[in-house]
Design a protein around this motif. Structure first.
Motif, PDB file in Angstrom:
ATOM      1  N   GLU A  74      -4.768   4.810 -11.799  1.00 17.92           N
ATOM      2  CA  GLU A  74      -5.777   4.111 -10.994  1.00 17.92           C
ATOM      3  C   GLU A  74      -6.560   5.082 -10.115  1.00 17.92           C
ATOM      4  O   GLU A  74      -7.796   5.034 -10.048  1.00 17.92           O
ATOM      5  CB  GLU A  74      -5.093   3.050 -10.126  1.00 17.92           C
ATOM      6  CG  GLU A  74      -6.041   2.249  -9.242  1.00 17.92           C
ATOM      7  CD  GLU A  74      -6.970   1.344 -10.017  1.00 17.92           C
ATOM      8  OE1 GLU A  74      -8.006   0.949  -9.452  1.00 17.92           O
ATOM      9  OE2 GLU A  74      -6.679   1.026 -11.189  1.00 17.92           O
ATOM     10  N   LYS A  80      -5.806  -2.214  -4.940  1.00 16.80           N
ATOM     11  CA  LYS A  80      -4.834  -1.599  -5.840  1.00 16.80           C
ATOM     12  C   LYS A  80      -4.391  -0.258  -5.261  1.00 16.80           C
ATOM     13  O   LYS A  80      -5.222   0.521  -4.808  1.00 16.80           O
ATOM     14  CB  LYS A  80      -5.429  -1.371  -7.230  1.00 16.80           C
ATOM     15  CG  LYS A  80      -5.747  -2.641  -8.002  1.00 16.80           C
ATOM     16  CD  LYS A  80      -6.272  -2.308  -9.383  1.00 16.80           C
ATOM     17  CE  LYS A  80      -6.563  -3.546 -10.190  1.00 16.80           C
ATOM     18  NZ  LYS A  80      -7.087  -3.230 -11.548  1.00 16.80           N
ATOM     19  N   VAL A  81      -3.112  -0.004  -5.295  1.00 19.87           N
ATOM     20  CA  VAL A  81      -2.491   1.260  -4.873  1.00 19.87           C
ATOM     21  C   VAL A  81      -2.589   1.467  -3.359  1.00 19.87           C
ATOM     22  O   VAL A  81      -1.580   1.669  -2.685  1.00 19.87           O
ATOM     23  CB  VAL A  81      -3.104   2.472  -5.604  1.00 19.87           C
ATOM     24  CG1 VAL A  81      -2.403   3.764  -5.174  1.00 19.87           C
ATOM     25  CG2 VAL A  81      -3.022   2.295  -7.109  1.00 19.87           C
ATOM     26  N   ALA A  98      -0.250   4.089 -10.571  1.00 19.30           N
ATOM     27  CA  ALA A  98      -1.028   4.550  -9.420  1.00 19.30           C
ATOM     28  C   ALA A  98      -1.767   5.829  -9.759  1.00 19.30           C
ATOM     29  O   ALA A  98      -2.918   6.031  -9.355  1.00 19.30           O
ATOM     30  CB  ALA A  98      -0.112   4.768  -8.210  1.00 19.30           C
ATOM     31  N   LEU A 124       1.393   9.931  -1.528  1.00 10.53           N
ATOM     32  CA  LEU A 124       0.927   9.420  -2.814  1.00 10.53           C
ATOM     33  C   LEU A 124       1.526  10.215  -3.977  1.00 10.53           C
ATOM     34  O   LEU A 124       2.034   9.643  -4.949  1.00 10.53           O
ATOM     35  CB  LEU A 124      -0.599   9.488  -2.885  1.00 10.53           C
ATOM     36  CG  LEU A 124      -1.394   8.380  -2.213  1.00 10.53           C
ATOM     37  CD1 LEU A 124      -2.883   8.696  -2.287  1.00 10.53           C
ATOM     38  CD2 LEU A 124      -1.112   7.042  -2.874  1.00 10.53           C
ATOM     39  N   ILE A 155       4.017   9.048  -6.993  1.00 12.44           N
ATOM     40  CA  ILE A 155       3.593   9.185  -8.381  1.00 12.44           C
ATOM     41  C   ILE A 155       4.618   9.970  -9.197  1.00 12.44           C
ATOM     42  O   ILE A 155       4.964   9.591 -10.318  1.00 12.44           O
ATOM     43  CB  ILE A 155       2.210   9.870  -8.445  1.00 12.44           C
ATOM     44  CG1 ILE A 155       1.116   8.876  -7.994  1.00 12.44           C
ATOM     45  CG2 ILE A 155       1.908  10.394  -9.840  1.00 12.44           C
ATOM     46  CD1 ILE A 155      -0.241   9.515  -7.800  1.00 12.44           C
ATOM     47  N   ARG A 189      -7.669   3.860   1.652  1.00 15.29           N
ATOM     48  CA  ARG A 189      -8.553   4.444   0.641  1.00 15.29           C
ATOM     49  C   ARG A 189      -9.763   5.095   1.292  1.00 15.29           C
ATOM     50  O   ARG A 189     -10.206   6.181   0.889  1.00 15.29           O
ATOM     51  CB  ARG A 189      -8.993   3.382  -0.363  1.00 15.29           C
ATOM     52  CG  ARG A 189      -9.842   3.960  -1.494  1.00 15.29           C
ATOM     53  CD  ARG A 189     -10.085   2.961  -2.598  1.00 15.29           C
ATOM     54  NE  ARG A 189     -11.009   3.495  -3.590  1.00 15.29           N
ATOM     55  CZ  ARG A 189     -11.421   2.855  -4.664  1.00 15.29           C
ATOM     56  NH1 ARG A 189     -10.983   1.627  -4.890  1.00 15.29           N
ATOM     57  NH2 ARG A 189     -12.264   3.408  -5.511  1.00 15.29           N
ATOM     58  N   CYS A 196       0.849  -1.191   0.000  1.00 11.20           N
ATOM     59  CA  CYS A 196       0.000   0.000   0.000  1.00 11.20           C
ATOM     60  C   CYS A 196       0.886   1.242   0.000  1.00 11.20           C
ATOM     61  O   CYS A 196       1.826   1.342   0.791  1.00 11.20           O
ATOM     62  CB  CYS A 196      -0.899  -0.027   1.236  1.00 11.20           C
ATOM     63  SG  CYS A 196      -1.788   1.511   1.543  1.00 11.20           S
ATOM     64  N   LEU A 197       0.603   2.193  -0.871  1.00  8.34           N
ATOM     65  CA  LEU A 197       1.400   3.415  -0.930  1.00  8.34           C
ATOM     66  C   LEU A 197       1.104   4.364   0.221  1.00  8.34           C
ATOM     67  O   LEU A 197       1.777   5.369   0.383  1.00  8.34           O
ATOM     68  CB  LEU A 197       1.158   4.129  -2.263  1.00  8.34           C
ATOM     69  CG  LEU A 197       1.616   3.396  -3.524  1.00  8.34           C
ATOM     70  CD1 LEU A 197       1.439   4.280  -4.752  1.00  8.34           C
ATOM     71  CD2 LEU A 197       3.060   2.936  -3.405  1.00  8.34           C
ATOM     72  N   GLN A 251       5.586   5.577  -9.926  1.00  7.05           N
ATOM     73  CA  GLN A 251       4.261   4.996  -9.726  1.00  7.05           C
ATOM     74  C   GLN A 251       3.223   5.623 -10.669  1.00  7.05           C
ATOM     75  O   GLN A 251       2.187   6.139 -10.241  1.00  7.05           O
ATOM     76  CB  GLN A 251       3.831   5.169  -8.265  1.00  7.05           C
ATOM     77  CG  GLN A 251       4.672   4.405  -7.277  1.00  7.05           C
ATOM     78  CD  GLN A 251       4.412   2.911  -7.304  1.00  7.05           C
ATOM     79  OE1 GLN A 251       3.442   2.457  -7.901  1.00  7.05           O
ATOM     80  NE2 GLN A 251       5.266   2.144  -6.650  1.00  7.05           N
TER      81      GLN A 251
END
Length: 239
Positions: free
Chosen positions: A103, A36-37, A100, A88, A92, A43, A24-25, A97
């Motif tokens: 997504e 995902k991500v 990511a 995040l 990125i 989230r 997990c980022l 990433q």
């Protein structure tokens, strides 16, 4: 025979995940099979702005008041120093990433499609471009990947050959609003005027801070004949 091959592939995938787990980022914990991500917890705790939900808050446009006409502006999450969104964005932009970025933009795009009518007349999505030297250094433009995610979710085409950054400028990170504007006001140009004439365009970037870069892009697009410019970003600086 097919069952045996599927079984072997499944074992190989499980072994790879065991040796090289996808993290997990947000919290660096291993992601679950359907995650995902970000893990589900990270989230769900994203500081979403909900700016796209009606009634639309036109106060958001104050960054551009008297400078350039922006049709609408919205960001997915709030950016605060030391927070999950900063982590995040750092991953990125500087840790490769790019998937990511796409997504997360897809998550946002699905929300926009379900809960906003601001995109009914949008013709094109364009990411804020990088200079070719910066692109070579990084290997990708995160804004283009964000645009791809939004494009897929909203079913609106995206183009990377319209708006170009023609001059290399130093990083904007430590600059104030005036310095940022001076740094970018002459660095963008339009390559395909015919393709944007009369079009409603959405400009996409990762983080909205002072708005100087978006302003410079918008001016060039409007000069080239587009009908309107709107703005979407993954994050917006939170006071």
């Amino acid at each position: 025979m097919h069952f045996i091959f599927r079984f072997i592939r499944s074992l190989a995938a499980d072994f790879t995940d065991l040796l090289f787990p996808v993290l997990c980022l947000g919290c660096n914990q291993s992601l679950g099979a359907n995650e995902k991500v970000l893990c589900t917890h990270c989230r769900l705790t994203l500081p979403e702005t909900n700016q796209h939900q009606g009634p639309y808050n036109f106060d958001l446009l104050n960054k551009f008041a008297g400078k350039v006409p922006i049709r609408f502006l919205a960001s997915y999450v709030y950016f605060t120093k030391g927070g999950i969104v900063q982590k995040l964005i750092h991953n990125i932009k500087y840790k490769g990433q790019k998937e990511a970025a796409k997504e997360i933009a897809t998550w946002y795009g699905h929300q926009l499609k379900l809960k906003s009518d601001l995109f009914n007349e949008t013709d094109l999505i364009i990411g804020v471009p990088l200079h070719k030297s910066r692109f070579r250094q990084r290997g990708y433009n995160q804004a283009d990947w964000i645009a791809e995610g939004l494009s897929e979710a909203l079913d609106i085409p995206t183009r990377t050959d319209i708006l170009k950054r023609t001059k290399f400028k130093e990083s904007q990170t430590q600059k104030n609003r005036v310095e940022r504007w001076e740094n970018v006001k002459t660095v963008f140009s339009i390559q395909n005027h015919v393709d944007i004439n009369g079009k409603n365009i959405v400009i996409v970037d990762d983080v909205l801070t002072t708005g100087a870069t978006i302003e410079a892009c918008s001016i060039e697009l409007l000069r080239a004949g587009c009908k309107s410019v709107s703005v979407l970003t993954l994050a917006v600086a939170h006071r």
